[in-house]
Scaffold this motif. Structure first.
Motif: not given
Lengths: 293, 424, 303
Positions: B348, B351, B387-388, B390-391, B394, C109, C112-113, C116
């Motif tokens: 992470f 990333a 908590e969002f 990483v989302l 991405g 990406g 990761l999406i 998560n």
């Protein structure tokens, strides 16, 4: 340099899997000449080029380049596989290991041969001048500390590189476009820039892969003049692949004709024009049929 | 082509229905059925919301792309030419005024800011350093390095292990850690960099994981998952502890009352100087032959080889410089935390650093600095979205690649004044 | 002796699972030349789907093991296939003409999406499925014995059936022909009237379905999983694909089995802590020594 031939190709063989692209190609290129490699489509011209410039590792044969005051075997600098005898002779082993680790097509360029590409390969998102500066990488001051501290010696070397770049921009008539992105130039301009970039590496022989492809007649005319300038003013040997027969016959001192991976004829333009084998290869004509090139 | 009257509403609607159905199939089971042991809870609401969102989103998108503007946008991104401009010669950047201002403010911050803000800023600066390092590798040289965190870990552990085993402090380990990371980069890079670019990504990914696994499992050296403590920097030999076993401490020497904030102030100031030094070096590097070679290599490797550039060594230099910057960042991270453990160096982190580079713009220094602060400082401030995180990274990566692959900040190139040509 | 045999058996089942996942990497790489980083996470999603399908089936009163496993397989494969389709449509198709770097970053990406998204939807804790099939064959060798659980036998059977069906699809059906044509030359295939976008989508669906097959089998056997399993599994399956020669289907299967066997032997005989390190080092070594893999063709650089 005493040697008459700048490039010697002996028994060059290239196989791709089962396909024999080149079978036994042999020819010599004289120093200071403009030579052309011609032949019908699929004859193996570009393959020869890629072998000469070190992008393909030839299956067999020998290519000797005598430029920059030394003899270079193009095949050797690409890194050959180890042989049993290497394990007995440490010198041969170390040399082979050196070329295995650090060898490659860049050494061919450093030995004094540069090239252009059939599908233009410019650094499209860099400016025109920067394209020419990259080509001078081996000649500029690459001292990291000097560059970071911007020393006098570094500035001088950069200035010299810029002057050289602008000189070549002048030759190919692109000074006004110096600060444009290379990718924004027109097709003809890109071709000219690629030649200028190849010349910036200070080669003794420059190989042009279809330089006139996609150019209009007046641009081709200008290109012909430019190639003469390279030969006469810069003492550069020129080897080109070209389909425009008018231009080839006009400019070349020496022509090599390839067909099916073999040399079928070589000589001056007049010999080639009247050679029945060449005519047959180009037109697939029966022997004795009247054809003019 | 260009009649707006021919808007195909039916098409919009079917597109949206298909998208919504697909969303139902895809999101339905995972979002709707929440596992709880071997049983499950049903959550229809979430599914309904997401399906509705997809439906509306697709409807709007379908509609927009049929308008003039939308078509123009599609055309613009299909032609794929955006972002790079060449500055006119003798161009003076406005940054000349901004930089001293930022420098002065940056130097004054630790004397006014609270300890909490200072720690957040230190973290931000560490990520600036990481972002700059990765930007050399990804943005300039075009090499996708997914194991960047490995070099970061090497730097951090170098400080901790050097202190524990060799008794070396912060100042001696700072250069050693950078060199160690660069050396690790060379060992990994030399064989790998001659290969096709995509393999590099997965090999470096594996490398990052190997480093983490070795740090976790080699308990006798690294104390495994429990971690290991790292020393603080010293101010000309003066320590920042309350009491020192060896000689005077900082607050005793200057007759100040003890405050744990001093050490953060000092770390911040040292880090601030290092970041500026790295910024300056990077600024010079892009203009130097090596920087040009990196970018040329990114554009066309074959052409580079035809010009006499040893592509492996040029790539390796970028890779090693990037790695050494990460090593530096690692040292600061270790000293700032006072402690390192393998759990700080997961994928992470890699990333996140990649997201910084992608958002900031490949090759753009300013963009990376801004992005590093946005992506590290904002989540600290807004705990609810943490908590969002990483989302969001991405989604950011995917959207940026489709929308603006060059990043948000425009990349400019230096212009050169025309001059008399000469060949010597 | 019995340890070696036991590890060989374990390695074979593990390897067949790697092979199934490697198929997704190798097919996608073959057809559009990109590493689908999100593939490992597609596998992870399929593990969750397996557990969800089992939970649903038992809730609706299905008790018999064959029905449960059949239901889980169908449910997981169909929905994971849909994931493959959606991922391609959203994250890769808009980038068809972009640089390779852009596509790779987009793929990361996406990975990761997925991680998560699953973590947020299902919670960060480890999940599990009940043991549905227990019992084992035992073979006595010398003093010790080798144990092959019924589950492992089933994994091998289903995995090899899956591979056989895939080989049939690629070699004999029209879709397979279109895939192979697109793999050889995408532009030419589209000139000949093949809808290459559709072919690429179907390759993603097939690859995801194979990952789903692996997901169901591993989940049933191993029982526990979390949102992070896709990462390690992804790298290992990629190693298998590279080992066998990326772009080659039989290579992926062979590479998977070789990797599974060598990893199990390493874990059994040397150290199980470092078995992941071993696999990754193997990947680096293969790429250095023989980047074209065991069955792959060496790439000729186009100048």
């Amino acid at each position: 340099m005493s040697q008459e031939n700048i490039l010697k190709v002996e028994n060059l063989v290239m196989h791709f899997g089962g396909i024999k692209a080149l079978n036994d190609v042999t020819f010599d290129i004289k120093r200071g000449s403009v030579s052309a490699l011609i032949g019908p489509n699929g004859a193996g011209k570009t393959t020869v080029f890629n072998c000469l410039t070190g992008f393909y590792k030839a299956t067999g044969g020998n290519i000797m380049l005598s430029a920059n005051g030394k003899e270079t075997s193009v095949i050797k600098v690409l890194g050959e596989p180890f042989m049993m005898t290497d394990f007995i002779s440490p010198v041969a082993f170390i040399q082979r290991l050196k070329y295995k680790m650090f060898g490659g097509s860049h050494l061919v360029n450093r030995a004094g041969l540069s090239r252009t590409f059939q599908n233009i390969r410019l650094f499209k998102e860099m400016s025109v001048v920067e394209n020419l500066l990259v080509a001078q990488h081996m000649r500029v001051n690459r001292n990291l500390m000097g560059g970071i501290l911007n020393t006098k010696a570094y500035q001088l070397a950069e200035e010299e590189a810029l002057e050289r770049a602008f000189y070549w921009l002048g030759v190919v008539d692109l000074v006004d476009f110096a600060n444009r992105l290379a990718g924004e130039l027109s097709y003809g301009q890109q071709r000219r820039l690629e030649i200028a970039r190849a010349m910036c590496t200070n080669p003794e022989i420059v190989c042009l892969d279809e330089p006139a492809a996609g150019l209009n007649p007046s641009e081709t005319e200008a290109l012909t003049k430019m190639i003469r300038v390279l030969r006469d003013e810069h003492k550069t040997t020129v080897l080109l692949i070209e389909h425009d027969m008018g231009m080839v016959m006009d400019i070349s001192d020496y022509i090599v004709v390839l067909d099916h991976g073999e040399v079928i004829a070589d000589g001056g333009p007049d010999d080639i024009k009247s050679n029945p084998k060449v005519i047959a290869a180009y037109l697939g004509a029966e022997e004795g049929e009247e054809v003019t090139l | 082509m260009s009649q707006t009257a021919g808007m195909n509403y039916k098409q919009c609607f079917t597109d949206a229905v298909v998208a919504a159905l697909m969303a139902l199939v895809v999101f339905g089971p995972i979002m709707g059925v929440v596992l709880d042991g071997y049983k499950f809870d049903i959550d229809f609401q979430r599914v309904a919301v997401i399906v509705a969102l997809v439906f509306v989103g697709r409807l709007i998108m379908s509609y927009y792309f049929q308008t003039e503007k939308g078509k123009a946008m599609i055309f613009k991104y299909a032609s794929n030419h955006d972002g790079v401009t060449v500055n006119p010669p003798h161009f003076k950047s406005k940054m000349i005024w901004v930089i001293p201002l930022v420098m002065i403010i940056g130097f004054l911050i630790p004397f006014v800011a609270s300890k909490y803000i200072l720690t957040v800023l230190i973290l931000g600066l560490i990520y600036v350093l990481l972002g700059l390092g990765l930007n050399i590798v990804v943005g300039l040289a075009g090499l996708l390095d997914l194991g960047f965190v490995g070099f970061y870990a090497i730097g951090a552990y170098a400080l901790a292990l050097g202190y524990e085993n060799l008794g070396l402090g912060f100042w001696s380990m700072l250069p050693i850690a950078a060199i160690a990371a660069a050396f690790a980069g060379a060992i990994l890079g030399f064989p790998v960099l001659r290969m096709h670019g995509d393999y590099l990504a997965i090999v470096t990914l594996g490398f990052g994981e190997i480093i983490r696994l070795v740090l976790t499992n080699w308990v006798s050296l690294t104390h495994g998952p429990n971690g290991i403590s790292a020393p603080l920097p010293t101010f000309f030999g003066l320590e920042f502890k309350r009491r020192s076993a060896s000689g005077e401490t900082f607050h005793e020497f200057f007759n100040l009352p003890y405050d744990s904030g001093y050490k953060y102030m000092f770390v911040y100031l040292v880090l601030f100087i290092v970041v500026w030094a790295v910024l300056f070096i990077k600024h010079r590097l892009v203009k130097m032959p090596i920087g040009r070679a990196w970018e040329a290599l990114r554009e066309d490797e074959i052409a580079c080889r035809s010009l006499g550039l040893n592509h492996v060594l040029v790539k390796l230099s970028a890779f090693m410089l990037g790695a050494s910057t990460a090593g530096l960042a690692g040292v600061f991270f270790a000293t700032y935390q006072g402690f390192v453990s393998p759990s700080s160096f997961t994928f992470f982190e890699s990333a996140l650093i990649l997201a910084i580079v992608v958002l900031g713009g490949m090759g753009s220094t300013l963009g990376v600095v801004i992005a590093a602060f946005c992506l590290t400082v904002l989540p600290e401030m807004l705990r609810e979205v943490a908590e969002f995180r990483v989302l969001i990274f991405g989604i950011l990566m995917v959207v940026m690649m489709i929308w603006k692959p060059r990043g948000l900040v425009r990349v400019t190139r230096n212009g050169f004044a025309a001059r008399e040509g000469a060949v010597k | 002796m019995d340890i070696v045999l036991q590890q060989l058996v374990n390695g074979l089942t593990l390897g067949s699972v790697y092979g199934l996942i490697a198929i997704g990497y190798t097919m996608v790489y073959g057809i559009i030349g990109m590493i689908n980083f999100a593939h490992g996470d597609v596998y992870m999603v399929s593990a969750y789907l397996t557990a969800i399908s089992i939970a649903l089936l038992t809730f609706f009163g299905v008790q018999s093991f064959p029905f449960i496993i059949f239901g889980a397989l169908v449910f997981t494969i169909v929905i994971t296939g849909a994931y493959g389709w959606v991922i391609e449509r959203v994250a890769y198709r808009p980038l068809r003409n972009s640089s390779r770097l852009s596509v790779l970053i987009s793929a990361i990406g996406m990975s990761l999406i997925l991680q998560n998204y699953v973590q947020l939807s299902q919670g960060p804790n480890q999940q599990g499925v009940p043991t549905l099939l227990s019992g084992a064959f035992r073979f006595y060798v010398g003093d010790g014995f080798v144990q092959i659980t019924y589950m492992k036998v089933m994994i091998l059977l289903i995995a090899f059936t899956g591979m056989a069906v895939l080989t049939y699809i690629i070699q004999k059906t029209k879709l397979g022909r279109m895939c192979r044509a697109t793999q050889q030359d995408r532009k030419m295939a589209s000139i000949l009237g093949i809808d290459t976008d559709k072919v690429i989508s179907s390759v993603f669906v097939i690859g995801s379905a194979m990952a789903a097959l692996a997901g169901v089998l591993v989940t049933l056997d191993y029982g526990a999983f979390d949102f992070y399993i896709g990462f390690i599994m992804g790298i290992k399956a990629f190693t298998a694909a590279v080992l066998g020669g990326i772009g080659s289907l039989p290579g992926a299967m062979l590479g998977g089995i070789i990797l599974g066997l060598s990893e199990s032997l390493f874990a059994g005989l040397v150290s199980s802590d470092y078995k992941d390190v071993f696999s990754f080092s193997l990947l680096v070594l293969i790429l250095i020594i023989r980047p074209s893999g065991l069955l792959g063709k060496p790439a000729v650089e186009k100048v």
